[in-house]
Design an enzyme around this catalytic site. Sequence first.
Site, PDB file in Angstrom:
ATOM      1  N   GLU A  69       0.994  -0.867  -0.039  1.00 42.09           N
ATOM      2  CA  GLU A  69       0.301   0.177   0.012  1.00 42.09           C
ATOM      3  C   GLU A  69       0.975   0.951   0.209  1.00 42.09           C
ATOM      4  O   GLU A  69       0.585   2.355  -0.805  1.00 42.09           O
ATOM      5  CB  GLU A  69      -0.606  -0.114   0.948  1.00 42.09           C
ATOM      6  CG  GLU A  69      -2.043   0.818   1.129  1.00 42.09           C
ATOM      7  CD  GLU A  69      -3.365   0.530  -0.140  1.00 42.09           C
ATOM      8  OE1 GLU A  69      -3.000  -0.070  -0.640  1.00 42.09           O
ATOM      9  OE2 GLU A  69      -4.115   1.662   0.321  1.00 42.09           O
ATOM     10  N   ASP A  70       2.148   0.992   0.275  1.00 48.46           N
ATOM     11  CA  ASP A  70       2.698   2.728   0.661  1.00 48.46           C
ATOM     12  C   ASP A  70       4.269   2.732  -0.307  1.00 48.46           C
ATOM     13  O   ASP A  70       4.658   3.638   0.531  1.00 48.46           O
ATOM     14  CB  ASP A  70       2.481   2.240   2.236  1.00 48.46           C
ATOM     15  CG  ASP A  70       1.214   3.065   3.281  1.00 48.46           C
ATOM     16  OD1 ASP A  70       0.142   3.168   2.460  1.00 48.46           O
ATOM     17  OD2 ASP A  70       2.021   2.847   4.565  1.00 48.46           O
TER      18      ASP A  70
END
Length: 732
Positions: free
Chosen positions: A82-83
């Site tokens: 996600e990051d």
Amino acid sequence: MAPPPGLDAVLEFCSRISEADPRLDADLLLRAGRFAAEAHAKQARQNGEPYIIHPVAVAEILAGYRLDTETIATALLHDVVEDTDHKLPEIERRFGAEIARLVDGVTKLSRIEVQSERTKQAENLRKLLLAVSEDLRVLLVKLADRLHNMRTIAFVTKPESRNRTARETLDIYAPLAERIGMEQLKTELETLAFRELKPDAWATIAQRLTYLRGRSEDIIPEIEQELRDTLDVNGVPYEEVQGRAKSPYSIWRKMQAKNVAFEGLSDVMAFRIIVPERAHCYLALGAIHDAYKVIAGRFKDYISTPKTNGYQSLHTGVLLPGRRDEAKIEVQIRTREMHHIAEYGFAAHWIYKQGPQAAQPARSFPWVRALVDILETEDEANEALESTKLELHRELVFCFTPKGDLIELPRDATPVDFAYHVHSQVGDACVGAKVNGRIVRLHDKLENGDQVEIITAKGGQPNPAWLKFVKSGKAQARIRRFAQAEEKQKQRDEGRTAIVKAFRMNGLEFQEKLLEPAVKALRQSGVEEMYHQVASGSISARDVVHAAFPELRGPQRPVEPTALVSGRARLGRSGSAKQTAVPAAPITGVVAGMQLHFAQCCHPIPGDRIVGIVTTGKGVTIHTQDCHMLENFSATPERFLDVDWEQGALGPATHVVRLTVQAVNGPQLLSSVANAISKQKAVLTNLRLGRREDEECDLNLDVEVRDTRHLAELMGTLRACEGVIRVDRAKN
Ligand code: MN
């Protein structure tokens, strides 16, 4: 190269838990921890700590529940996809398919979190349940992630973002933790969220509890001892008696529910008695009820009737004599195993089930399925409604638009279904799709939580082949309608092409306005209808040309009306006879006195393009020009006779044609077909029911008509009947 920040914390954590739990794959956890530390190297938490401290803390929480290597590794890796720039295939390559699948699940849950402001919370909860129902370890990682975020929420600078996180925790994550029986986790989430959302109420209640504890000093140990004495006197074996103040949030909720002030709440203390065996629970209950005054309505037997999340305990409320305040107490009686399940829920099942099976994916455990059933039959006010809804949800799949809107589709739906759900024009123009950022094929099945982006092309058109895989009614209806329109257009174009060709063969240049007289003469509603009639074979292209330019019909060679061409032919009723004599309409091009027959293979009627075949001693047999029986005579061209119908001759309805009517079967079908035939003054001579499929059937009709014009009118009337899908003239 310098080691990534926070690597020391990773190393310390990995070596500590591997030592504590030898079942864990120390090497894999270390690799996952290092990889995550490097991936997050450039990021920092809001409190300035290296980012990796967060995944390690999440992993620590899960290690506390003695979860397996895959779950702990997933915790370490849970924010990587996600990051950071590292994508799922890399996770799979490095750590295997199972961990990749779990990380993917957590990433999908995070996506739901991001858009929860856009949709209703309760709806989100259900989506969440659905998305995780495949593997509850995903949910555990997410809950631990949320717990750590709540523990560190004070460092989040924006008040509205703190508020949203706390609200979400109270509305979604705490109830989820409760549903899977994780009491301890639920209580901590609730307490942290309550403290964030209602700091004043929390402070007041916490202060009051501290005050009570301080004022009555050792009242909890005192009551614990009193309960132990009671059990001893009655000879009830027990392992532990433990008291505690109830959580501020549960007290506050009770204050809300009963609409009382804190002072009015007397039972803020709960005591727990742990006994060795199930039977001892009832012995202990008897002893307590014998010694104290029971508060009516407080006794619950969750042992014989466990809560839906698997919780088992006896609950009762009693009044302690000789005290003014805090006189009411709650007592819970359970065994050690019941206690474990109450505190750790799902994770407790995990601990108990470990052994050789532990390496298998969780979905292969039957109790995971059972737990999903529990999730789906929560005991809330609208239980009946809710459980039927969730039952339905197994037939559904939930996906997101790029903007985060939720779209509900039938199970096994494809990107094409998704596109039509968004808008029918999006569906029509759909040429490709991306699922979670990757290009997929249009017939690939969508899964829960997929984010779908439809690629459209200007002027794109639905493909009838999509009908083979689309699942939603909306997509099916739209594509089918388009396919029919396309088919109709194709037919129209075929008809037009045939007429253009016929014009050219007669040395004429085609112009649509030249068709006007033909439209009138052939009694068509317009040029378009005429194109269709030509394509379906009801009218020949040559008829159109001749109707438009009657002079092209050439010299009239009328046949003398003799006995041979008068009288009524009873075509179709002559049994074994292959040909029937006595035509009702005069034929040009036949020498007077020659016997005429109409072929039974193609049933020519006035208006059809025809040809005669001479048979020595028998006369002339009339076939339509497209009859494929003519192939049999191709070796003897001398037998072909150029014939035509005498123009303007309107005989009685005496020529049999065979029609195929495709229709939706219904009670009115036969009577409306019969009505249509009689309305057109045609004669029905035979009727047979053909192919039958589902609701549809074919009717084969033999009808006597005058000529092609009459036939066209009849076919038009039949097409107008309710339930009739199409009408064709049967060829051979
Ligand atoms: Mn996280």
